[in-house]
Each structure stands twice: as structure tokens, then as C-alpha cells.
Design an enzyme around this catalytic site. Structure first.
Site, PDB file in Angstrom:
ATOM      1  N   GLY A  21      33.343  34.833  37.054  1.00 19.78           N
ATOM      2  CA  GLY A  21      33.075  33.407  36.965  1.00 19.78           C
ATOM      3  C   GLY A  21      31.822  33.013  37.717  1.00 19.78           C
ATOM      4  O   GLY A  21      31.006  32.220  37.241  1.00 19.78           O
ATOM      5  N   ARG A  25      28.356  36.590  41.921  1.00 15.48           N
ATOM      6  CA  ARG A  25      29.099  37.846  41.816  1.00 15.48           C
ATOM      7  C   ARG A  25      28.482  38.736  40.749  1.00 15.48           C
ATOM      8  O   ARG A  25      28.508  39.964  40.860  1.00 15.48           O
ATOM      9  CB  ARG A  25      30.571  37.577  41.516  1.00 15.48           C
ATOM     10  CG  ARG A  25      31.363  37.187  42.745  1.00 15.48           C
ATOM     11  CD  ARG A  25      32.843  37.265  42.498  1.00 15.48           C
ATOM     12  NE  ARG A  25      33.593  37.103  43.737  1.00 15.48           N
ATOM     13  CZ  ARG A  25      34.908  37.062  43.809  1.00 15.48           C
ATOM     14  NH1 ARG A  25      35.624  37.168  42.695  1.00 15.48           N
ATOM     15  NH2 ARG A  25      35.519  36.914  44.965  1.00 15.48           N
ATOM     16  N   ARG A  44      20.460  27.296  34.013  1.00 19.35           N
ATOM     17  CA  ARG A  44      21.487  26.590  34.785  1.00 19.35           C
ATOM     18  C   ARG A  44      22.037  27.433  35.934  1.00 19.35           C
ATOM     19  O   ARG A  44      23.151  27.212  36.398  1.00 19.35           O
ATOM     20  CB  ARG A  44      22.631  26.131  33.879  1.00 19.35           C
ATOM     21  CG  ARG A  44      22.238  25.100  32.842  1.00 19.35           C
ATOM     22  CD  ARG A  44      23.364  24.794  31.882  1.00 19.35           C
ATOM     23  NE  ARG A  44      22.970  23.786  30.914  1.00 19.35           N
ATOM     24  CZ  ARG A  44      23.508  22.569  30.827  1.00 19.35           C
ATOM     25  NH1 ARG A  44      24.459  22.212  31.674  1.00 19.35           N
ATOM     26  NH2 ARG A  44      23.108  21.708  29.912  1.00 19.35           N
ATOM     27  N   ARG A  88      36.217  40.172  31.309  1.00 18.53           N
ATOM     28  CA  ARG A  88      36.218  39.204  32.409  1.00 18.53           C
ATOM     29  C   ARG A  88      36.751  39.889  33.658  1.00 18.53           C
ATOM     30  O   ARG A  88      37.787  40.565  33.619  1.00 18.53           O
ATOM     31  CB  ARG A  88      37.078  37.998  32.060  1.00 18.53           C
ATOM     32  CG  ARG A  88      37.468  37.162  33.280  1.00 18.53           C
ATOM     33  CD  ARG A  88      38.056  35.816  32.953  1.00 18.53           C
ATOM     34  NE  ARG A  88      38.986  35.378  33.973  1.00 18.53           N
ATOM     35  CZ  ARG A  88      38.678  35.013  35.208  1.00 18.53           C
ATOM     36  NH1 ARG A  88      37.414  35.053  35.614  1.00 18.53           N
ATOM     37  NH2 ARG A  88      39.611  34.621  36.057  1.00 18.53           N
ATOM     38  N   GLY A  90      37.752  38.739  37.442  1.00 19.84           N
ATOM     39  CA  GLY A  90      37.874  37.562  38.284  1.00 19.84           C
ATOM     40  C   GLY A  90      39.065  37.622  39.206  1.00 19.84           C
ATOM     41  O   GLY A  90      39.649  38.686  39.432  1.00 19.84           O
ATOM     42  N   SER A  91      39.439  36.474  39.712  1.00 10.93           N
ATOM     43  CA  SER A  91      40.574  36.378  40.630  1.00 10.93           C
ATOM     44  C   SER A  91      41.695  35.587  39.977  1.00 10.93           C
ATOM     45  O   SER A  91      41.483  34.861  39.001  1.00 10.93           O
ATOM     46  CB  SER A  91      40.147  35.702  41.938  1.00 10.93           C
ATOM     47  OG  SER A  91      39.638  34.410  41.682  1.00 10.93           O
ATOM     48  N   SER A 204      44.070  36.954  44.547  1.00 13.64           N
ATOM     49  CA  SER A 204      43.386  36.465  45.749  1.00 13.64           C
ATOM     50  C   SER A 204      44.264  35.550  46.593  1.00 13.64           C
ATOM     51  O   SER A 204      43.983  35.335  47.775  1.00 13.64           O
ATOM     52  CB  SER A 204      42.109  35.720  45.359  1.00 13.64           C
ATOM     53  OG  SER A 204      42.423  34.604  44.539  1.00 13.64           O
ATOM     54  N   ARG A 218      38.933  40.393  49.871  1.00 13.23           N
ATOM     55  CA  ARG A 218      38.544  40.055  48.501  1.00 13.23           C
ATOM     56  C   ARG A 218      37.436  40.980  48.016  1.00 13.23           C
ATOM     57  O   ARG A 218      37.439  41.419  46.868  1.00 13.23           O
ATOM     58  CB  ARG A 218      38.085  38.590  48.418  1.00 13.23           C
ATOM     59  CG  ARG A 218      39.214  37.593  48.386  1.00 13.23           C
ATOM     60  CD  ARG A 218      38.723  36.222  47.930  1.00 13.23           C
ATOM     61  NE  ARG A 218      37.746  35.654  48.846  1.00 13.23           N
ATOM     62  CZ  ARG A 218      38.038  34.930  49.911  1.00 13.23           C
ATOM     63  NH1 ARG A 218      39.306  34.703  50.219  1.00 13.23           N
ATOM     64  NH2 ARG A 218      37.082  34.429  50.676  1.00 13.23           N
TER      65      ARG A 218
END
Length: 239
Positions: A21, A25, A44, A88, A90-91, A204, A218
Site C-alpha cells: 500500500g 515500502r 502523485r 499485494r 501488506g498488513s 500487524s 513489522r
């Protein structure tokens, strides 16, 4: 050619893209795990990079928070840049008692309270599932790395600060392994445009116990998740 949200050219992205996300990262993954990584997007601030992992061309790019944001980026990557597989990374938050902090969860499917997939699917329920081969390769990669990984359903929530605490009871009853905000949307986009997708998450925090991982914890388990994703890509090339 460039899109409204990605200022890359055809060929800048690999056919496989890892997507956290957070764009920072994405930068961390590129700098830590990829060789000869170069920036291919910065519109952006949604940073994207392409490099190689053990000689295999791989890209990494952020997707932002929530289904609307990730749907834009995944759609454009697939339809405008020829991306075939999206992972994907992610957490997620846990609700089940036996799912612990730092566990790695491979999202075989994703439930959601979002209406996005119903809009895509003519107001019918769409079974948002990961590609089977990608799931299998991630499981095999985790085993080879000696990392325990759980496989099952995620819940992709539209609200991060949800007022509906009772919904967590329903999730627990149905065995939801983790709560996040994107997997169902990514699976829907991949299905609509003929690509393949997978979500791998690291726990997380625990929604029930209010436990949270430290920044150091993490990072360590995040690295484990990235290793699983990258090694799964190599296994997929052998099929």
C-alpha cells in the site's frame, strides 16, 4: 504509454508486480531485494520501480489505501502496461484467537463490505479469489523458506475505523484470518481484465486483544512476506 496515474512507458514494468500500500515500502523493497532497480513511476508520489531478483525481472509499486485506489492502479497496470500477475504485500489485523502477531496470511479469498465488485458484476455477488497456482506457489515458497504461513479468507473493509464492532464476531465465526482493505478489489480487477492476483499479508495487530507489533517486528516479518512473494514468482516460472 503513460496513463493519468502512471507516467511509465510500455516495457517499463515487468509482467509481475508486487504491490504494497505504502509507496515508501515499494521503494524499500526495490532497494533491499532487487538488483539494478530504477524508478518507473512517481505520479502523485505513488512510487514504482523495476529491477531483477535472482535474474528475474520484477516490478514493485504502491497502490494506496482502499479498494478505489488499488483498483485504479491495478487496472492501469494490467490494461495499459501488460502486467499479468499482481501480488499485494501488506498488513492485516487478526480477529481469531489462534492467529497471532507477525503471522503471514496467504489470502485464498476475500470477503468485503465494499460494493465495487457488485457494480462490476451486474449487482450479483462475485467470489473474489486468488489464482490457485499463485496460492500454491506462495505456500511452497513459505515451506522452502521455513516460514509458517496461514491460508484462508481475508476481509477487505471499506472503513478503517469501523463503528460496527459486532461484525468482528461474524468474521470470527466465519474463520476470517485477517482484515485489510484491498484484496477483494484487486481480485475483482484481475478477474475482469484477465490477469492473476494474490494477496499476502503480515498480521500487524490483533483487533480483539489490541496487541500491536513494534516497528522492528513489522520490518522483520515484512521481509519474510516479501521473500515468500519473490520466491513464489520464481516457482511460477517453472510451471
Amino acid at each position: 504509454m503513460a496513463t493519468p496515474h502512471i507516467n511509465a512507458e510500455m516495457g517499463d514494468f515487468a509482467d509481475v508486480v508486487l504491490m504494497p500500500g505504502d509507496p515508501l515500502r515499494a521503494k524499500y523493497i526495490a532497494e533491499t531485494f532487487l538488483e539494478d532497480a530504477r524508478e518507473v513511476n512517481n505520479v502523485r508520489g505513488m512510487l514504482g520501480f523495476t529491477g531483477t531478483y535472482k535474474g528475474r525481472k520484477i516490478s514493485v509499486m504502491g497502490h494506496g489505501m482502499g479498494i478505489p485506489s488499488c483498483s485504479i492502479y491495478t487496472k492501469e497496470l494490467i490494461t495499459d502496461f501488460g502486467v499479468k500477475k499482481i501480488i499485494r504485500v501488506g498488513s492485516c489485523g487478526a480477529v481469531l484467537p489462534h492467529v497471532k502477531l507477525r503471522d503471514v496470511v496467504i489470502g485464498m479469498g476475500a470477503c468485503t463490505d465494499s460494493k465495487v465488485n457488485r457494480i462490476r458484476f451486474k449487482d450479483h455477488d462475485f467470489a473474489a479469489i486468488a489464482d490457485f497456482d499463485m496460492v500454491r506457489n506462495a505456500v511452497d515458497a513459505a515451506k522452502a523458506l521455513g516460514i509458517d504461513a496461514r491460508v484462508g479468507n481475508l476481509f477487505s473493509a471499506d472503513l478503517f475505523y469501523s463503528p460496527d464492532g459486532e461484525m468482528f464476531d461474524v468474521m470470527e465465526k466465519y474463520g476470517i484470518l485477517g482484515v485489510e482493505m484491498e484484496a477483494a478489489g484487486i481480485y475483482g480487477v484481475a478477474a475482469e481484465f484477465g490477469a492473476k492476483a494474490l494477496t499476502i499479508c503480515t498480521v500487524s495487530d490483533h483487533i480483539r486483544t489490541h496487541e500491536q507489533t513494534t516497528a522492528a517486528e513489522r520490518q522483520t516479518t515484512f521481509n519474510d512476506m516479501i521473500k515468500i512473494a519473490l520466491e513464489s514468482v520464481l516457482l511460477g516460472d517453472k510451471e
